[in-house]
Design a protein around this motif. Structure first.
Motif, PDB file in Angstrom:
ATOM      1  N   ALA A 189     -13.356  -9.210  -3.971  1.00 36.64           N
ATOM      2  CA  ALA A 189     -11.927  -9.257  -3.650  1.00 36.64           C
ATOM      3  C   ALA A 189     -11.582  -8.303  -2.514  1.00 36.64           C
ATOM      4  CB  ALA A 189     -11.109  -8.918  -4.891  1.00 36.64           C
ATOM      5  N   ARG A 190     -12.192  -7.128  -2.510  1.00 38.76           N
ATOM      6  CA  ARG A 190     -11.889  -6.162  -1.446  1.00 38.76           C
ATOM      7  C   ARG A 190     -12.460  -6.622  -0.105  1.00 38.76           C
ATOM      8  NH1 ARG A 190      -9.272  -2.162  -3.785  1.00 38.76           N
ATOM      9  NH2 ARG A 190      -9.802  -1.491  -5.908  1.00 38.76           N
ATOM     10  N   ARG A 204      -2.883  -3.282  -8.641  1.00 43.13           N
ATOM     11  CA  ARG A 204      -4.113  -3.853  -9.179  1.00 43.13           C
ATOM     12  C   ARG A 204      -3.876  -4.212 -10.634  1.00 43.13           C
ATOM     13  NH1 ARG A 204     -10.046  -0.873  -9.745  1.00 43.13           N
ATOM     14  NH2 ARG A 204     -10.660  -1.938 -11.674  1.00 43.13           N
ATOM     15  N   GLY A 230      -6.716  -8.786 -10.631  1.00 44.10           N
ATOM     16  CA  GLY A 230      -6.018  -9.195  -9.419  1.00 44.10           C
ATOM     17  C   GLY A 230      -5.678  -8.007  -8.538  1.00 44.10           C
ATOM     18  N   LEU A 282     -12.754 -16.284  -6.774  1.00 42.08           N
ATOM     19  CA  LEU A 282     -11.488 -15.681  -6.379  1.00 42.08           C
ATOM     20  C   LEU A 282     -10.482 -16.777  -6.052  1.00 42.08           C
ATOM     21  CD1 LEU A 282     -12.887 -13.111  -3.773  1.00 42.08           C
ATOM     22  CD2 LEU A 282     -12.618 -12.750  -6.223  1.00 42.08           C
ATOM     23  N   LEU A 284      -7.016 -16.849  -3.647  1.00 46.23           N
ATOM     24  CA  LEU A 284      -6.138 -16.111  -2.748  1.00 46.23           C
ATOM     25  C   LEU A 284      -4.853 -16.900  -2.565  1.00 46.23           C
ATOM     26  CD1 LEU A 284      -7.041 -14.146   0.420  1.00 46.23           C
ATOM     27  CD2 LEU A 284      -5.186 -15.815   0.515  1.00 46.23           C
ATOM     28  N   ILE A 294      -4.785 -11.708  -4.722  1.00 49.13           N
ATOM     29  CA  ILE A 294      -6.161 -12.171  -4.904  1.00 49.13           C
ATOM     30  C   ILE A 294      -6.521 -12.045  -6.378  1.00 49.13           C
ATOM     31  CG2 ILE A 294      -8.572 -11.885  -4.253  1.00 49.13           C
ATOM     32  CD1 ILE A 294      -7.627 -10.561  -1.669  1.00 49.13           C
ATOM     33  N   SER A 295      -6.715 -13.181  -7.042  1.00 49.66           N
ATOM     34  CA  SER A 295      -7.158 -13.195  -8.436  1.00 49.66           C
ATOM     35  C   SER A 295      -8.679 -13.209  -8.471  1.00 49.66           C
ATOM     36  CB  SER A 295      -6.618 -14.423  -9.170  1.00 49.66           C
ATOM     37  OG  SER A 295      -5.213 -14.455  -9.129  1.00 49.66           O
ATOM     38  N   MET A 296      -9.255 -12.511  -9.461  1.00 47.72           N
ATOM     39  CA  MET A 296     -10.715 -12.392  -9.563  1.00 47.72           C
ATOM     40  C   MET A 296     -11.196 -12.908 -10.911  1.00 47.72           C
ATOM     41  SD  MET A 296     -10.967  -8.442  -8.329  1.00 47.72           S
ATOM     42  CE  MET A 296      -9.437  -7.959  -9.134  1.00 47.72           C
TER      43      MET A 296
END
Length: 308
Positions: A189-190, A204, A230, A282, A284, A294-296
């Motif tokens: 995500a980063r 976060r 997220g 992910l 976005l 951004i969901s993870m």
């Protein structure tokens, strides 16, 4: 869910939903043994290609294959033990001089009796035809033609007949630790966030470990789990979300698969698979007024490794 394509594509996908949802909800009662998902997928892709073969002067094309949806509930993608169906679409760019209206008018006759024209709700300014591909497992197609800012196009969306649910994968080796998959998802995500211009992280979100139904773990007495979370960012007010989503595959490179959403939402979004980060998944989303979320979703992990 909205795609990173031009706004025309949102109208096109919505056209399919309006035309097909009634058939979908009533047409998935099994009267015979259901085919495998791979069979239904192959039938639908073959039907899409049969239409594409009648567009001989295509300049460029892009095929997208969506995740399965539950028959009778296209808002649910968690199949479990319920029948599912395949979705796919094909974007065919056409040369200047292409006549969209003539193409739509002539297509049913060119395809022949194996493709039945299905009545649909007309939408002003949209040239489209819905088809039932009898020779391809009864796949449902929506074919739209027109001209966008990038030129003439033909856009084909396909839905398969109902198929058997996909059984969970049986792990052939011990699943990774929960903390390891959580770190992978966060790293992915980063890395995606690093492509955002002038970003500022604002929040976060972390959830409790979530049950992972798509994998059976024969090595542990605990059910597999996955991490979900997220990251939220502010970007500048002049941030062009649609342009950014179109450029995202290039910005991320080959280690990431960027998958436009097949059925649009109000908010433009794409799905991303981060191969270099344990295949973390992910999503976005580009919200109005300069917000990006951004969901993870990590890969499945050994449930025994969660702190209890």
């Amino acid at each position: 869910m909205s795609t990173p394509l031009v706004k025309t594509k949102i109208v096109l996908a919505l056209t399919l939903v309006l035309a097909s949802v009634t058939v979908l909800l009533t047409g998935c009662v099994a009267t015979a043994a259901l085919p495998s998902y791979e069979t239904a997928k192959a039938e639908t892709n073959a039907a899409i290609r049969a239409v594409a073969d009648h567009v001989p002067d295509t300049v460029d094309e892009l095929m997208r294959e969506g995740d399965p949806y539950v028959c009778g509930d296209m808002l649910d993608s968690s199949g479990e033990d319920r029948p599912i169906f395949y979705t796919g679409n094909l974007d065919l760019r056409q040369p200047e001089g292409f006549d969209p209206e003539r193409f739509i008018d002539e297509l049913p006759e060119k395809l022949g009796k194996d493709f039945e024209v299905v009545p649909r709700h007309p939408i002003e300014g949209v040239l489209a035809v819905s088809l039932n591909a009898h020779s391809h497992g009864g796949a449902r197609l929506s074919v739209t033609a027109g001209t966008s800012d990038s030129g003439p196009y033909v856009y084909i969306i396909g839905m398969s007949r109902c198929a058997q649910p996909i059984p969970p994968t049986v792990a052939e080796a011990p699943l990774p630790d929960y903390d390891a998959v959580r770190r992978e998802a966060l790293a992915a995500a980063r890395e995606v966030a690093a492509t955002l211009p002038r970003r500022v992280q604002t929040m976060r979100h972390d959830s409790l470990p979530t049950k992972c139904d798509d994998v059976v773990d024969p090595f542990s007495a605990f059910a597999p789990v996955r991490y979900q979370g997220g990251l939220e960012y502010d970007v500048s007010d002049d941030f062009d979300g649609e342009k950014y989503l179109e450029e995202l595959p290039t910005l991320l490179g080959d280690d990431f698969d960027v998958i436009p959403r097949l059925v649009p939402d109000i908010v433009p979004k794409v799905d991303i698979v981060a191969h270099r980060h344990g295949d973390a998944a992910l999503t976005l989303s580009v919200w109005p007024y300069g917000d990006v979320f951004i969901s993870m979703y990590s890969q499945c992990a050994d449930g025994a490794t969660v702190d209890r």
